[in-house]
Design an enzyme around this catalytic site. Structure first.
Site, PDB file in Angstrom:
ATOM      1  N   ASP A  70       0.102   5.873   1.338  1.00 38.71           N
ATOM      2  CA  ASP A  70      -1.167   5.493   1.964  1.00 38.71           C
ATOM      3  C   ASP A  70      -1.197   6.054   3.391  1.00 38.71           C
ATOM      4  O   ASP A  70      -1.257   7.253   3.586  1.00 38.71           O
ATOM      5  CB  ASP A  70      -1.337   3.978   1.936  1.00 38.71           C
ATOM      6  CG  ASP A  70      -2.750   3.556   2.304  1.00 38.71           C
ATOM      7  OD1 ASP A  70      -3.677   4.335   2.102  1.00 38.71           O
ATOM      8  OD2 ASP A  70      -2.916   2.434   2.800  1.00 38.71           O
ATOM      9  N   ARG A  81      -7.855  11.228   9.916  1.00 38.39           N
ATOM     10  CA  ARG A  81      -7.438   9.925  10.447  1.00 38.39           C
ATOM     11  C   ARG A  81      -6.289  10.043  11.451  1.00 38.39           C
ATOM     12  O   ARG A  81      -5.192   9.568  11.219  1.00 38.39           O
ATOM     13  CB  ARG A  81      -7.048   8.967   9.317  1.00 38.39           C
ATOM     14  CG  ARG A  81      -8.194   8.621   8.401  1.00 38.39           C
ATOM     15  CD  ARG A  81      -7.830   7.483   7.460  1.00 38.39           C
ATOM     16  NE  ARG A  81      -8.973   7.089   6.649  1.00 38.39           N
ATOM     17  CZ  ARG A  81      -8.990   6.044   5.825  1.00 38.39           C
ATOM     18  NH1 ARG A  81      -7.901   5.285   5.717  1.00 38.39           N
ATOM     19  NH2 ARG A  81     -10.062   5.749   5.127  1.00 38.39           N
ATOM     20  N   ASP A 118      -0.584   2.105   9.835  1.00 39.42           N
ATOM     21  CA  ASP A 118      -1.834   1.347   9.737  1.00 39.42           C
ATOM     22  C   ASP A 118      -1.698   0.057  10.534  1.00 39.42           C
ATOM     23  O   ASP A 118      -0.679  -0.642  10.426  1.00 39.42           O
ATOM     24  CB  ASP A 118      -2.160   0.999   8.284  1.00 39.42           C
ATOM     25  CG  ASP A 118      -2.711   2.191   7.500  1.00 39.42           C
ATOM     26  OD1 ASP A 118      -2.755   3.297   8.070  1.00 39.42           O
ATOM     27  OD2 ASP A 118      -3.098   2.001   6.326  1.00 39.42           O
ATOM     28  N   ASP A 164       0.810  -1.218   0.000  1.00 39.15           N
ATOM     29  CA  ASP A 164       0.000   0.000   0.000  1.00 39.15           C
ATOM     30  C   ASP A 164       0.842   1.266   0.000  1.00 39.15           C
ATOM     31  O   ASP A 164       0.342   2.339  -0.360  1.00 39.15           O
ATOM     32  CB  ASP A 164      -0.916   0.021   1.227  1.00 39.15           C
ATOM     33  CG  ASP A 164      -1.988  -1.055   1.161  1.00 39.15           C
ATOM     34  OD1 ASP A 164      -2.373  -1.440   0.039  1.00 39.15           O
ATOM     35  OD2 ASP A 164      -2.445  -1.503   2.227  1.00 39.15           O
TER      36      ASP A 164
END
Length: 483
Positions: free
Chosen positions: A244, A300, A248, A220
């Site tokens: 990205d 985010r 994560d 990603d």
């Protein structure tokens, strides 16, 4: 014929029962490393912060200890940074963690491995001395760096368990393809590393252990990808400019602490949880503490799907859409943070949008029961936090973090967020306790390679280390040799 119909009905009924049982099992799923009482972990952070702050105040009052200039009240930093001989026992860092990732041992107890080669030319047979050669080993390793390095990855860097990446004493930048992948492993510490300008890579063969290499599909382009892993601690890193996410964590990952980091120049900063439907992520537990979310961030910080997320004593300077978002009924415990809303009116509340929080693609009748709590937060420039959930007072009464008496306390706790030292490579600056980074410290231009030139003393030290290592013909050195 009747018997056949009866068998079909019975089989169908058994199948439905099996699906129901499996669903109930997932709802009650306990992941390996998942703490049975997350509120107690939150309370433990409160205790540790209060102990550090009280110690600092007492020493300032009595004026009997010169180390007061080093103490900040940040329990992680106060655990090791005030020791002038910290470099003689680097592995003490592993005892300084807090929150859900506090049990991450990293390479504690293992050999010291010195990265002497910044190249990454062969991802199937990496050369000894490179970072890739170190992280794929099966034994615990405490990985340090010979000198300042810019490591341009050709493909994602796949770690094995029980590794510490310790960038203290050097200016280390990791960029390129990948970048860092933690997949189905445990006990990782990543400390004091610049991670930026990571892009997608893959569709090739990559080695993941001394005995295995295999085909990897396209990555990603995350700065750090945590996939089905536990006991992970990411501390004092500076992250920006990735394809990205910057960090994560998905697919049943848990036992994670993200602390003292500096985030800037990115859209989707942090994703916690694979999807709303992926039930194992209900056991995800993440602590986000003492970080600075700086300029040019959009959203985010984090975006949560399921799980229990403790967001404590962070500074949110800027965002464009929202700071904290979620879906799939995550529990969000926000305590002692400072949220400064952007001046841009487009970031104000529109439908499900609001200044700090956003329930992503979820109607109010569904999210009104989610446990989202704000305690002791400082809301500035019109920022507001939309709390939700029933019985919140009872649920969180034992989970309070330190309630900041003023904005200055939060500044004290987060003053050294990001890589310790600066891009100008004043490596001695932070050893005396007055380090820290400004927003511009991590403003890597698109054409910047992130490298820096070592100063004269650092170069001499590096040459001495190399000579000693060559004399002893080993890939690890006693930490006495390091600085």
């Amino acid at each position: 014929m009747e018997h056949r119909k009866t068998c079909i009905v019975v089989l169908h009924t058994l199948l439905l029962l099996r699906i129901a049982v499996a669903t109930m099992e997932f709802k009650n799923l306990t992941l390996p490393g998942q703490h049975p009482s997350p509120e107690l972990v939150s309370q433990d952070i409160q205790r540790k912060v209060n102990v550090s702050i009280t110690r600092r105040e007492m020493l300032a009052y009595t004026n009997i200890d010169s180390s007061i200039s080093c103490l900040t009240g940040n329990p992680i930093d106060d655990c090791w940074r005030c020791d002038p001989n910290w470099h003689l026992n680097r592995q003490r860092l592993a005892d300084c963690g807090i929150g859900f990732g506090q049990y991450a041992a990293g390479g504690k107890g293992g050999r010291y491995y010195i990265v002497t080669d910044s190249s990454d030319h062969d991802v199937i047979n990496p050369r000894p001395g490179t970072l890739r050669y170190a992280v794929i080993q099966t034994e615990p390793l405490w990985i340090i760096f010979l000198t300042n390095m810019h490591i341009q990855l050709s493909q994602e860097l796949i770690f094995n368990s029980f590794k510490t990446l310790d960038g203290r004493g050097a200016n280390v930048h990791v960029t390129g393809g990948g970048c860092i992948t933690l997949q189905y492993i445990t006990n990782i510490i990543i400390h004091n590393i610049h991670i930026h300008h990571c892009y997608q890579s893959g569709n090739t063969m990559i080695r993941s252990s001394p005995t295995h290499f295999g085909y990897r599909t396209r990555s990603d382009g995350d700065g750090i990808s945590i996939f089905g892993s536990r006991d992970i601690w990411i501390d004092h890193c500076s992250l920006s400019h990735c394809k990205d996410g910057l960090i994560d964590a998905v697919m049943g990952s848990t036992g994670i602490t993200i602390s003292n980091n500096f985030f800037s120049h990115h859209d989707e900063v942090m994703l916690l949880g694979h999807s709303d439907e992926y039930l194992p992520d209900s056991g995800m537990q993440v602590t986000i503490a003492f970080n600075h979310f700086g300029k040019s961030l959009v959203q985010r910080m984090p975006r949560c799907r399921r799980g229990y997320i403790h967001v404590v004593n962070n500074v949110y300077s800027r965002w464009e859409m929202y700071a904290i978002g979620g879906s799939g009924n995550p529990t969000i415990n926000s305590q002692g943070n400072r949220y400064t809303a952007p001046a841009n009116r487009n970031a104000k509340e529109v439908q499900n949008f609001d200044k700090v929080t956003k329930r992503v693609e979820t109607a109010q009748e569904h999210w009104k029961g989610w446990n989202w709590r704000s305690e002791g937060d400082i809301l500035m420039n019109g920022a507001f936090f939309v709390a939700s959930g029933e019985g919140l007072e009872l649920k969180y009464e034992k989970a309070y973090s330190v309630e900041p008496k003023s904005a200055a306390l939060i500044d004290q706790l987060t003053m050294n967020a990001g890589v310790l030292g600066s891009r100008s490579n004043k490596l001695g600056k932070w050893t005396g306790g007055d380090g820290g980074v400004e927003d511009d410290e991590n403003d890597y231009g698109e054409d910047s390679d992130g490298s820096s030139k070592p100063n004269t003393m650092n170069l001499i030290s590096s040459l001495l280390i190399a000579l000693l290592c060559f004399m002893f013909m080993c890939s690890s050195c006693d930490p006495v040799m390091l600085l």
